[in-house]
Write an enzyme that holds these catalytic residues in place. Structure first.
Site, short mmCIF file in Angstrom:
data_model
loop_
_atom_site.label_atom_id
_atom_site.label_comp_id
_atom_site.label_asym_id
_atom_site.label_seq_id
_atom_site.Cartn_x
_atom_site.Cartn_y
_atom_site.Cartn_z
N ASP A 297 -3.02 8.61 -1.32
CA ASP A 297 -3.40 7.56 -0.37
C ASP A 297 -4.86 7.16 -0.63
OD1 ASP A 297 -3.40 5.89 1.91
OD2 ASP A 297 -4.13 7.52 3.18
N GLU B 275 1.46 5.89 12.52
CA GLU B 275 0.11 5.49 12.96
C GLU B 275 0.04 3.99 13.32
OE1 GLU B 275 -4.52 5.59 11.53
OE2 GLU B 275 -2.97 6.11 10.10
N ASP B 276 0.73 3.15 12.53
CA ASP B 276 0.54 1.70 12.67
C ASP B 276 1.68 0.96 13.37
OD1 ASP B 276 -1.77 2.08 11.30
OD2 ASP B 276 -1.00 1.45 9.35
N HIS C 149 0.83 -1.22 0.00
CA HIS C 149 0.00 0.00 0.00
C HIS C 149 0.86 1.27 0.00
CE1 HIS C 149 -2.90 3.08 0.91
NE2 HIS C 149 -2.37 3.28 2.10
#
Length: 738
Positions: free
Chosen positions: A153, A90-91, A61
Site C-alpha cells: 500500500d 475505512e472508506d 489504487h
C-alpha cells in the site's frame, strides 16, 4: 465526453484484472481465481463513486496494491483478495463483519488489521508516528500478511503521489524512509526496499535525486559496454565448465549511491561501484554450494579478488534468509566490480523474501516463514513499558544491523547484530539466562559484560541464581530484546521496593499520628513535587525521603488554617488523582552526567538549541568556554560531530534519585569462622546492595577487609554500615575517600 472516459475506464479495469491474474507469483487454482474475482467485484462496487486527487478512479489504487502483493511480494489468493479490499471498511459503509459473511474469517481478519493501522491520526509528530508503527507491528501477532499488504500500500502511494502538495509528499516520504524501507529490508523484500528508498529520496531531496538520475543516464552506455566486456570473458569459461547460468548487470540504487556520496564524502564520479554483476545459476539443492564456489574459482581465474570483501552468505545465511556469495574483483581498466553469485532458489528468496521462504520449505504454509525473527519481535512488543520512540529506534537498529556469527561452548553458531556484546549473547540464548548472567568468557578468557563480540568468538555465559540486572546493564547491551527484558526486570524491582516503601511510610506516618489513605498520598505526592504514588513509595523505599521531611509535612498538615490557604493557592497546580494512581515510576531528569563513567562536570547549555532536562544531548569541549551542551538534533550537531569528533563527549540527563555511587569501605574486627559469608549475606541479600569488589585478609586473629559497593544514596549507605556493625566480631566500619 464523460461517457467515453467511463467506457475507457471500464476497459482499463478489465485489462488490470487480467494483468493481476497473469503476473501472480503463486499458481492460482480455479477456486483462487473465483475468490479474487469476488473481491475485485466487491471493491469496484464499494469504491465506484470515489476518485483520487489526480482525478483517476480510486479503485485503481487497491488494484495497484494487489498487483504488488501478487507479483513482487508473491502472496497467494487470500493476500490478493485482502489487498483488493484493504480500504473498503475505512472508506465505505461495508464492515469487517460483512466481509466475514461474504468471504471468510481470515480475509476479514486481514482487512480488520489493515483498517486498525489506518485509524490513527494522519497529521502526527514523531512520537505519534512511532506509536502508530508499534500498533502496526502488533498486528503481526495476528498475521504477518497485514504488514506485507501495508508495505505494498505504501509503495503504491509513493509511486502515485505526484499530484499531492509538496509538504505532504515530504512527510509521507520521510515516514517511508524512517519506517517502511527498513521493514521491507528486514522482511527480505529487497526490490521493494530499493524502490521505497529511491522514491523517498525523490521527494525529500528532489534536486539531488534528479542530478543522480541524469548522471546515471549519461554514463549508462559506458557502463553497459563495461558489463558486456566482463560478461563475455566470464561466459566463455562458464560455458566450458557446463554450468547453466544467466549474467545480469544491475545498477546500484539511486539512494545507495547518494548514501555512499555522503558517507565517503565523494562526488558521483568518485563512487566506484555504481553497478554489480549477478550470476544466477541452475542447480539441484545438493550441488548449490559446490557450484557457487566453482563459479568463484572461474571468476578469480580471470580477475584478482579482494579477500577482505568476500561475503559468504551461503554457509551462514543472513537472518532475513538471504543467501549469496559476494565477490569484489579488480576488473578491466583498474575498476573494482562486485559480482553476486546466486542459485535460482537463492535469487527467488532475495527477490520475494517472505513468500519464497515457505515455497522452498518442506511442508510449510503461507502462514509460516521468518518465524524466529517474528517471535523475537512479538517478545519486544509485549513489553508495553518501552517509550514508543525508543522502541522504534531500537527496532530500526536491529532491522538494519549487519551480522556477526559467534559460537556457543558446544560449537553451535549464533547470529547477532554487529556491535552486540557478550551480555547481548546471553539474552539471545534465553532471557532467563541473560537476567542471571554473572560473567562472560570469550575464547576462554573472562571479559566484561559490555565486551563487543567479533565474528568467530566462542562465548560462554556464567550464571548465578542471585544475580539481578542493574540500571547500568542498559548501557552494556545493544539489542532491543536485551534492553526490553532488562527494563522489564528493573520495573519489577522498582515495584517491589515501592511496596516495601509503602509499608515503611505507613509505619512512619503512624508515629506522626497520620493514617495513610488516598487523600494523604495525594497530598504527599504534591508536597514532594512528584507525579505518581509509585514515585512516592519508591523514594521512601530507597531512603530518598528522610524522617525530617515527613515531620515537616506533618507540622504543615496540623496547622490547618495555614494549610487551608496553602491548598487554596496550590489547588490549580495539584496533580490529577488519576495521574497519581498510575502504576508508573516517572523520571525527574535533574542531573546531567558525562561519559561512560557518568561524571558530573561543569557545563553551559548551548544557546543555538537551548536543551532542557530530558532532551537527548551531547557535550562539546570548546576552547574558551568549557563544555557546551547541545541537543542531538541541534542544527550545528552534524557539523560539530563530523569536524570535531575528538571533542564530543557522551552526555545524558538522569534522575538523581536513581543514580548509583561507588563507595569504598574499610572493615576491621576479630577473625571468626563464617565472617566473610555473614558479611556478604548482609550486604547482598539483606540490603540488596551490589558488591563490586571485595578483598579480605586475616592475621593473628585480626580481620581486615576492603569492600567496594554500589549504592543509590547516603541513606542506604548508613543503613548498610549499621547492619554490618551488628555482625558478631565486626569492630569498625569506615568510609574511605579515594
Amino acid at each position: 465526453m464523460l461517457e467515453i472516459d467511463l467506457e475507457e475506464e471500464k476497459k482499463a479495469l478489465a485489462r488490470e484484472y487480467k494483468e493481476l491474474l497473469r503476473i501472480s507469483y503463486q499458481t492460482l487454482s480455479v477456486d483462487d481465481k473465483k475468490l479474487i474475482r469476488k473481491a475485485f467485484d466487491v471493491a469496484v462496487d464499494a469504491h465506484k463513486d470515489q476518485r483520487r486527487k489526480s482525478g483517476e478512479a480510486y479503485i485503481f489504487h487497491p488494484i495497484g496494491v494487489a498487483k504488488i502483493v501478487a507479483s513482487e511480494i508473491g502472496l497467494g489468493a487470500t493476500g490478493i483478495a485482502a489487498a483488493l479490499l484493504h480500504d473498503v471498511v475505512e472508506d465505505t459503509p461495508i464492515t469487517v463483519e460483512d466481509i466475514e459473511k461474504q468471504f471468510n474469517p481470515k480475509i476479514a481478519q486481514l482487512v480488520g488489521g489493515l483498517t486498525k493501522i489506518s485509524q490513527v491520526k494522519k497529521d502526527m509528530n514523531i512520537s505519534m508516528q512511532a506509536e502508530n508503527f508499534r500498533k502496526m507491528l502488533l498486528t503481526l501477532n495476528d498475521d504477518v500478511r497485514v504488514i506485507l499488504i501495508k508495505i505494498a500500500d505504501r509503495l503504491h502511494n509513493m509511486q502515485t503521489m505526484d499530484s499531492m502538495p509538496q509538504y505532504k509528499q515530504e512527510k509521507i516520504a520521510s515516514e517511508t524512509l524512517y519506517i517502511y524501507a527498513p521493514l521491507a529490508h528486514r522482511l527480505g523484500l529487497y526490490n521493494i526496499k530499493t524502490q521505497l528508498e529511491d522514491l523517498g529520496l525523490k521527494y525529500t531531496e528532489p534536486l539531488i535525486y534528479k542530478d543522480i538520475v541524469s548522471k546515471i543516464k549519461e554514463t549508462k552506455e559506458e557502463q553497459d559496454d563495461y558489463i558486456k566486456m566482463v560478461s563475455k570473458v566470464l561466459a566463455k569459461s562458464l560455458d566450458e565448465e557446463g554450468i547453466q547460468y544467466i549474467i545480469k548487470g544491475r545498477p546500484k540504487s539511486i539512494y545507495s549511491i547518494r548514501r555512499k556520496m555522503m558517507v565517503q564524502r565523494v562526488t558521483f564520479d568518485e563512487v566506484y561501484d555504481k553497478f554489480a554483476l549477478r550470476i544466477i545459476y541452475k542447480s539441484n539443492p545438493h550441488d548449490e554450494k559446490f557450484l557457487a564456489w566453482k563459479i568463484y574459482s572461474v571468476v578469480t581465474d580471470h580477475y584478482r579478488p579482494s579477500p577482505s570483501r568476500l561475503r559468504d552468505w551461503i554457509s551462514s545465511p543472513k537472518s532475513t534468509g538471504y543467501e549469496a556469495l559476494h565477490i569484489t574483483v579488480m576488473g578491466p581498466k583498474g575498476r573494482w566490480v562486485e559480482i553476486q553469485v546466486r542459485s535460482e532458489r537463492m535469487d527467488e528468496i532475495a527477490e520475494k523474501g517472505y513468500a519464497a521462504h515457505y515455497k522452498y520449505k518442506q511442508g510449510a504454509t503461507e502462514e509460516s516463514g521468518l518465524e524466529k525473527w517474528l517471535n523475537l519481535l512479538k517478545e519486544a512488543l509485549e513489553n508495553a513499558e518501552t517509550n514508543a520512540v525508543d522502541f522504534v529506534e531500537d527496532f530500526k537498529m536491529n532491522l538494519y544491523a549487519k551480522e556477526i556469527f559467534v559460537f556457543t561452548p558446544k560449537g553451535e553458531i549464533k547470529s547477532l547484530p554487529k556491535g552486540a556484546t557478550s551480555l547481548d549473547f546471553a539474552f539471545s540464548i534465553h532471557s532467563e539466562i541473560g537476567i542471571k548472567t554473572r560473567g562472560t568468557r570469550v575464547n576462554g578468557r573472562l571479559v566484561p559484560l559490555n565486551y563487543e563480540l567479533k565474528s568467530g568468538d566462542q562465548v560462554e555465559i556464567i550464571t548465578s541464581p542471585h544475580q539481578k540486572p542493574t540500571i547500568n546493564w542498559l548501557d552494556y547491551v545493544t539489542t532491543s530484546r536485551a534492553k526490553n527484558k532488562i527494563r522489564s526486570v528493573l520495573n519489577e524491582d522498582t515495584k517491589k521496593i515501592a511496596e516495601e516503601g509503602k509499608e515503611l511510610l505507613t509505619r512512619k506516618l503512624k508515629h506522626l499520628k497520620i493514617t495513610l489513605n488516598e487523600s494523604v498520598v495525594n497530598e504527599l505526592v504534591n508536597y514532594f513535587k512528584l507525579k505518581t504514588s509509585l514515585d512516592l513509595f519508591y523514594r521512601v523505599g530507597i531512603g530518598a525521603i528522610e524522617n525530617q521531611q515527613l515531620k515537616d509535612y506533618a507540622a504543615q498538615k496540623s496547622n490547618t488554617l495555614i494549610n487551608f490557604f496553602k491548598n487554596k493557592i496550590k489547588r490549580s497546580h495539584a496533580t490529577n488523582p488519576e495521574e497519581i494512581n498510575r502504576q508508573e515510576l516517572t523520571s525527574n531528569y535533574d542531573l546531567l552526567v558525562f561519559g561512560k563513567e557518568q561524571d558530573r562536570l561543569d557545563y553551559k547549555l548551548a544557546s543555538c538549541c537551548n536543551p532542557i532536562p530530558g532532551d537527548d544531548v551531547f557535550g562539546f569541549v570548546t576552547i574558551n568556554e568549557g563544555i557546551k551542551v547541545h541537543k542531538k538534533d541541534c542544527p550545528n550537531a552534524i557539523s560539530l560531530q563530523s569536524n570535531y569528533a575528538y571533542r564530543i563527549m557522551q552526555a545524558r540527563w538522569i534522575d538523581s534519585t536513581k543514580q548509583e555511587f561507588k563507595v569504598n569501605l574499610n572493615i576491621t574486627g576479630m577473625d571468626t569462622m563464617g565472617l566473610t559469608n555473614e558479611l556478604t549475606k548482609v550486604i547482598s541479600n539483606q540490603m540488596h546492595v551490589n558488591i563490586q569488589s571485595i578483598s579480605l585478609s586475616g592475621e593473628a586473629g585480626i580481620f581486615n577487609g576492603q569492600v567496594t559497593v554500589v549504592v543509590q544514596n547516603n541513606k542506604i549507605l548508613k543503613r548498610m554500615i549499621d547492619s554490618i556493625k551488628k555482625i558478631d566480631g565486626i569492630e569498625k566500619v569506615t568510609r574511605v575517600y579515594s
